[in-house]
Design a protein around this motif. Structure first.
Motif, PDB file in Angstrom:
ATOM      1  N   ARG A 164      40.666   4.558  18.611  1.00 44.75           N
ATOM      2  CA  ARG A 164      41.506   5.207  17.603  1.00 44.75           C
ATOM      3  C   ARG A 164      40.868   6.500  17.095  1.00 44.75           C
ATOM      4  NH1 ARG A 164      44.675   0.844  13.734  1.00 44.75           N
ATOM      5  NH2 ARG A 164      45.682  -0.304  15.435  1.00 44.75           N
ATOM      6  N   LEU A 165      39.569   6.635  17.312  1.00 44.58           N
ATOM      7  CA  LEU A 165      38.851   7.827  16.865  1.00 44.58           C
ATOM      8  C   LEU A 165      38.476   8.740  18.035  1.00 44.58           C
ATOM      9  CD1 LEU A 165      36.420   6.017  14.390  1.00 44.58           C
ATOM     10  CD2 LEU A 165      38.544   7.218  13.806  1.00 44.58           C
ATOM     11  N   ALA A 166      38.974   8.430  19.231  1.00 43.94           N
ATOM     12  CA  ALA A 166      38.559   9.147  20.440  1.00 43.94           C
ATOM     13  C   ALA A 166      38.993  10.606  20.408  1.00 43.94           C
ATOM     14  CB  ALA A 166      39.135   8.458  21.676  1.00 43.94           C
ATOM     15  N   GLN A 167      38.197  11.444  21.054  1.00 42.07           N
ATOM     16  CA  GLN A 167      38.543  12.856  21.190  1.00 42.07           C
ATOM     17  C   GLN A 167      39.735  12.993  22.135  1.00 42.07           C
ATOM     18  OE1 GLN A 167      35.066  14.911  22.559  1.00 42.07           O
ATOM     19  NE2 GLN A 167      33.797  14.244  20.837  1.00 42.07           N
ATOM     20  N   GLU A 168      40.386  14.135  22.067  1.00 51.13           N
ATOM     21  CA  GLU A 168      41.555  14.381  22.907  1.00 51.13           C
ATOM     22  C   GLU A 168      41.148  14.407  24.379  1.00 51.13           C
ATOM     23  OE1 GLU A 168      45.143  17.712  23.393  1.00 51.13           O
ATOM     24  OE2 GLU A 168      43.746  17.790  21.701  1.00 51.13           O
ATOM     25  N   LEU A 169      42.021  13.940  25.235  1.00 56.21           N
ATOM     26  CA  LEU A 169      41.764  13.885  26.677  1.00 56.21           C
ATOM     27  C   LEU A 169      41.559  15.278  27.248  1.00 56.21           C
ATOM     28  CD1 LEU A 169      41.797  12.309  29.415  1.00 56.21           C
ATOM     29  CD2 LEU A 169      44.270  12.687  29.456  1.00 56.21           C
TER      30      LEU A 169
END
Length: 954
Positions: A164-169
């Motif tokens: 849910r906190l991941a950086q954009e692909l």
């Protein structure tokens, strides 16, 4: 009298005690409480302010979880509130690091549910057993550190929270369908879904997508281990190669440079491995605790009707403390449509992990297993639209015996041969009664060689006239047989009827050909034959049963021939899919020189398989209808789906062959969209899903409602009219398309016979090619000078940095650049021109035929080398000098060693470089491969190969 059975609650407690003990917990009564004997202690009947919990879970002195026990058969959904109350109202004075207690279980001993309170929007999930104390300790420690604000703490304690906190692909190098699949998968994980299905057409890059997703789940989600599961060993080897080739989007390093990736060859899984690739057969053997597993049982799949290791009923799974259920965080199930996953789903269910399915052809059981959570749907038609796949068309051959069987009449002196299934030994037997057999018995219990011969002879007769008109070399073809024995019959007759050598036509099945000593020669191993079939000129034709029916890349394949019936649509689509992959023109022409571009493939149906499996029809269902006629039909108001589909297929072929000038010719037409967009425009409006969506919009159908047939017909009418509009409304575009089409094709007259009217020289008509040759060499020299800073190959060749040798990839880039219109230069044409213009400065037998001769041409054009000497001659001279240096140093080679050194030299001339792993491939494999050459040179082999690469390709 026998003792009465304990009450259901007591039976459940016994089962739960066993599960806890197996998972590493020490189970104690409260009266015997002692918290130090193990990593974790489960205390029965623990009092809380909210009542008595059936079990309290302690890590050291800290209370971290509770277990609520119920009798077998009880439903557990209504118990969760009770468990949460116990977790929220612990007794004062106990050491409770986090409250409510984060780890909550409900169990009957047969069914266990777990809620991880550290998850955002925590939801109960079914688990095989309890998690080990060490696992809960790691999860707890991450959250304690995070709450304390420690720098080493993760952003969130669980994979779901971290995603849910991941950086954009990072989308670099990805196709739109791959981007959408990864984004939707991550959204599914953020929602807490534990199963997700990626449906992607063959050739769409499923494995690349899965590796990208896995990399993200490791780097952003903190996944400790990823399992990549296959059901056939060659698919595992293929997956490993893709992991090794994958460049990470962050800094370009290879995946395997950053993380340990292993394709299991033993029954031991080292916890340090980040990615584990294995077959489900071996995984089950590991879970059973078996010390080893026969690798031969990994070569076949139940999906194809084979595989001694595969079960016909679900396999039991028991807890394995070496591989606990939480061992893997993510499991990728390759080719998850296979029936093997119905029989073995409990092996997958053992793990408490996010499970990602990959399939081009999912079936009903596949959708059910993944809870209908399809995060990506990318069909063949969409892949054709995006030029990821090529379309196909069908050529049908039927015979009387193939359709009806036959009757062999008995009579004096008449008989048949009987063949032993195992030894293939034949004996003659007289017929006492007529022998009647049906078509279904063909090549199973009865072999009719003339039926096979008739089909193969017909294909050969029609190959260059109707199937591949204008071609002169046999395209790459794959024949599907019913059995290994049937494949053997096809191979023998094929070689006879088509006059093919052993190298041109091969059989690729699980039963590898043996050498004179009864061993499998390296060059005849199935995986080696597959590699050669995919990457080399020979073999041209392969006969298989199932070995390359699914999952194996054969990009240059142009035809699949069905000599066996297939009743499973999923298997049929997989088999057909072997030929759908696109291929760069230069790479394609290196394998099929007269092929031009791979714009389509042909399915040759000799058994009526298209009718039986009810397969999706090809885009172009009647290739005999002229392109001009299709355009005319659409312009005159025809809106039949078959006509528009055929038109899209023809436009797709034109687009794949467009030169730069032709693309400009079409772009100059007012109002004309790019041809690729036009193909996509038509195909999108033939999509049944689009029809339902349009009907909903037109008639305001609720989201959960289903449009009726009348509404769908109106939506279909609108969509078909929209599909035709860009063609129907633009006559100038139609004229330009016809002009381009005519320029792309020539007419092949196969009916008119010719005869010789004159043969001899005409000295009076000798032409002077001098001016043309001078213009060509001058233009090439100018091109090299002007582009030496733009093209890496020219930059390296001009600067002449011997320590920074040119690579094959850079040389291929240069070759492709000079072949593009309007130049269309080749090394041979350039070499011929230099021979005419500078005859006294040109020498070399190869005359520009090798790719590496482009090095000599470019260096000469750039003024680096005054003489134009073939790369082969230069290599021979440098090699001779190297041998002389070795002799001066007192180093000598045996005749056999010298033969190997010359073989390596000659391969460097062709490929520019030889690596150690190449020594196990042709032409080295035929001489004994890496094992043989290592036996000759020992530990010096690596340094010798490196020296030769540097010296010969300097």
């Amino acid at each position: 009298m026998p003792e009465p059975a304990p009450p259901p609650e007591a039976q459940a407690r016994r089962r739960i005690d066993g599960l806890l003990a197996a998972s590493g917990w020490t189970v104690q009564d409260r009266s015997n409480l002692h918290l130090s004997p193990g990593a974790g202690v489960a205390v029965r009947e623990l009092p809380t302010a909210g009542g008595e919990a059936d079990y309290g879970l302690f890590l050291g002195q800290e209370l971290v979880g509770v277990v609520e026990a119920k009798k077998v058969g009880a439903t557990l959904g209504g118990v969760e509130a009770q468990t949460l109350a116990y977790a929220s109202e612990t007794l004062a004075g106990l050491q409770v690091p986090i409250q409510p207690l984060p780890f909550r279980y409900e169990s009957t001993g047969v069914e266990t549910f777990f809620t991880n309170g550290l998850d955002p929007d925590a939801t109960a999930r079914r688990v095989f057993s309890f998690h080990r104390p060490e696992t809960l300790g790691e999860w707890l420690r991450a959250e304690v550190l995070r709450r304390a604000g420690k720098a080493e703490a993760p952003a969130a304690p669980t994979l779901k929270g971290r995603m849910r906190l991941a950086q954009e692909l990072n989308r670099a190098g990805m196709w739109p369908a791959q981007i959408l699949a990864v984004q939707n998968l991550e959204a599914s994980i953020r929602e807490g879904r534990l199963r997700a299905l990626i449906q992607m057409a063959t050739g769409g890059g499923k494995t690349f997508t899965a590796i990208t997703a896995g990399y993200r789940l490791i780097t952003q989600g903190g996944a400790l281990r990823v399992l990549f599961l296959v059901d056939r060993a060659n698919l595992g080897r293929q997956a490993l190669a893709e992991f090794q080739a994958y460049s990470t989007p962050d800094d370009g390093r290879k995946f395997t440079e950053l993380y340990n990736v292993v394709n299991l060859q033993s029954n031991r899984i080292d916890p340090v491995n980040k990615v584990v690739i294995t077959t489900i057969q071996r995984l089950y053997s590991i879970l059973k605790g078996e010390p080893g597993f026969d690798a031969a049982l990994e070569e076949e799949s139940a999906f194809d009707g084979h595989g001694a290791a595969l079960a016909i009923s679900p396999q039991p799974v028991v807890y394995n403390p070496q591989i606990p259920p939480e061992f893997f965080d993510v499991i990728v199930v390759d080719e998850c449509h296979r029936s093997i996953y119905s029989l073995w789903s409990q092996v997958l269910d053992y793990f408490d992990a996010t499970i990602i399915g990959l399939s081009a052809t999912p079936g009903g059981h596949t959708y059910a297993y993944f809870h209908q959570n399809v995060v990506s749907e990318y069909r063949h038609e969409e892949a054709v639209r995006d030029k990821v796949n090529v379309p196909f068309w069908v050529y049908q051959i039927r015979t009387q015996v193939g359709d009806e069987g036959a009757t062999v009449e008995a009579g004096p002196g008449l008989g048949v041969y009987k063949r032993n299934r195992l030894t293939r030994e034949e004996r003659w037997e007289a017929l006492e009664d007529d022998l009647t057999y049906s078509e279904t018995a063909l090549d199973r219990s009865v072999v009719a060689p003339d039926q096979i011969r008739t089909v193969l002879r017909t294909i050969r007769q029609k190959l260059f006239t109707e199937i591949f008109p204008g071609r002169t070399e046999i395209p790459k073809l794959l024949f599907f047989a019913k059995s290994d024995s049937h494949a053997e019959d096809i191979l023998r007759i094929l070689r006879q009827e088509w006059s093919l050598s052993n190298e041109q036509a091969v059989k690729i099945t699980y039963k590898a050909e043996l050498d004179g000593e009864g061993k499998v020669a390296p060059s005849r191993r199935p995986e080696q034959l597959i590699k050669e079939f995919a990457n080399r000129y020979n073999p041209r034709v392969a006969v298989t049963v199932d070995m390359i029916a699914t999952g194996t890349d054969i990009k240059p394949l142009e035809g699949v021939v069905f000599l066996r019936m297939v009743r499973s649509k999923a298997l049929f689509e997989q088999m057909k899919g072997r030929a759908v992959r696109v291929m760069a023109d230069a790479d394609f022409q290196a394998i099929s020189p007269d092929g031009g571009s791979k714009t389509q493939f042909v399915l040759i149906d000799c058994v009526g398989v298209m009718e039986v499996v009810k397969a999706d029809p090809p885009l172009d269902r009647d290739p005999s209808v002229p392109f001009e006629k299709l355009l005319e039909l659409v312009r005159m108001g025809n809106r039949e789906e078959e006509v528009l589909s055929a038109l899209a297929g023809r436009l797709d072929r034109i687009d794949r062959r467009l030169t730069a000038d032709q693309r400009g010719q079409l772009a100059a037409v007012p109002g004309a969209p790019p041809l690729r967009e036009l193909v996509g425009h038509v195909l999108d409006r033939l999509d049944p899903d689009r029809e339902v969506q349009r009907a909903r919009e037109l008639f305001a159908v609720p989201a959960m409602g289903v449009p009726n047939e009348e509404q769908r017909q109106e939506a279909r009418r609108q969509l078909l009219d929209e599909a035709a509009q860009p063609i129907a409304s633009n006559p100038r575009l139609c004229e330009a398309l016809l002009s381009v089409r005519q320029a792309q094709e020539i007419t092949v007259d196969v009916l008119t016979a010719d005869k010789v009217t004159f043969a001899g020289p005409r000295p009076d008509l000798n032409l002077d090619y001098g001016n043309a040759a001078e213009e060509l060499t001058s233009a090439f020299a100018t091109y090299c000078r002007e582009n030496r800073d733009q093209l890496d190959a020219l930059s390296v060749l001009y600067a002449k940095p011997y320590r920074q040798r040119i690579t094959r990839a850079k040389l291929m880039e240069l070759a492709q650049a000079i072949q593009r219109p309007p130049r269309q230069w080749t090394s041979e044409a350039l070499w011929m021109a230099y021979e005419q213009v500078e005859a006294n400065r040109v020498k070399g037998a190869s005359k520009g035929k090798h790719l590496t001769d482009l090095i000599s041409l470019a260096r000469h054009a750039l003024g680096v080398e005054e003489q134009l000497v073939s790369f082969q001659d230069q290599a021979a001279e440098r090699f001779a000098g190297w041998l002389a240096q070795q002799a001066n140093r007192g180093r000598s080679f045996s005749e056999e060693q010298l033969r190997w050194l010359e073989l390596i030299r000659d391969q460097i001339v062709v490929d520019l470089e030889v690596r150690l792993e190449d020594l196990d491939e042709p032409p080295f494999a035929q001489q004994g491969g890496l094992g043989k050459v290592y036996a000759l040179f020992g530990e010096e082999l690596g340094s010798i190969v490196a020296e030769l690469n540097e010296v010969v390709a300097a």
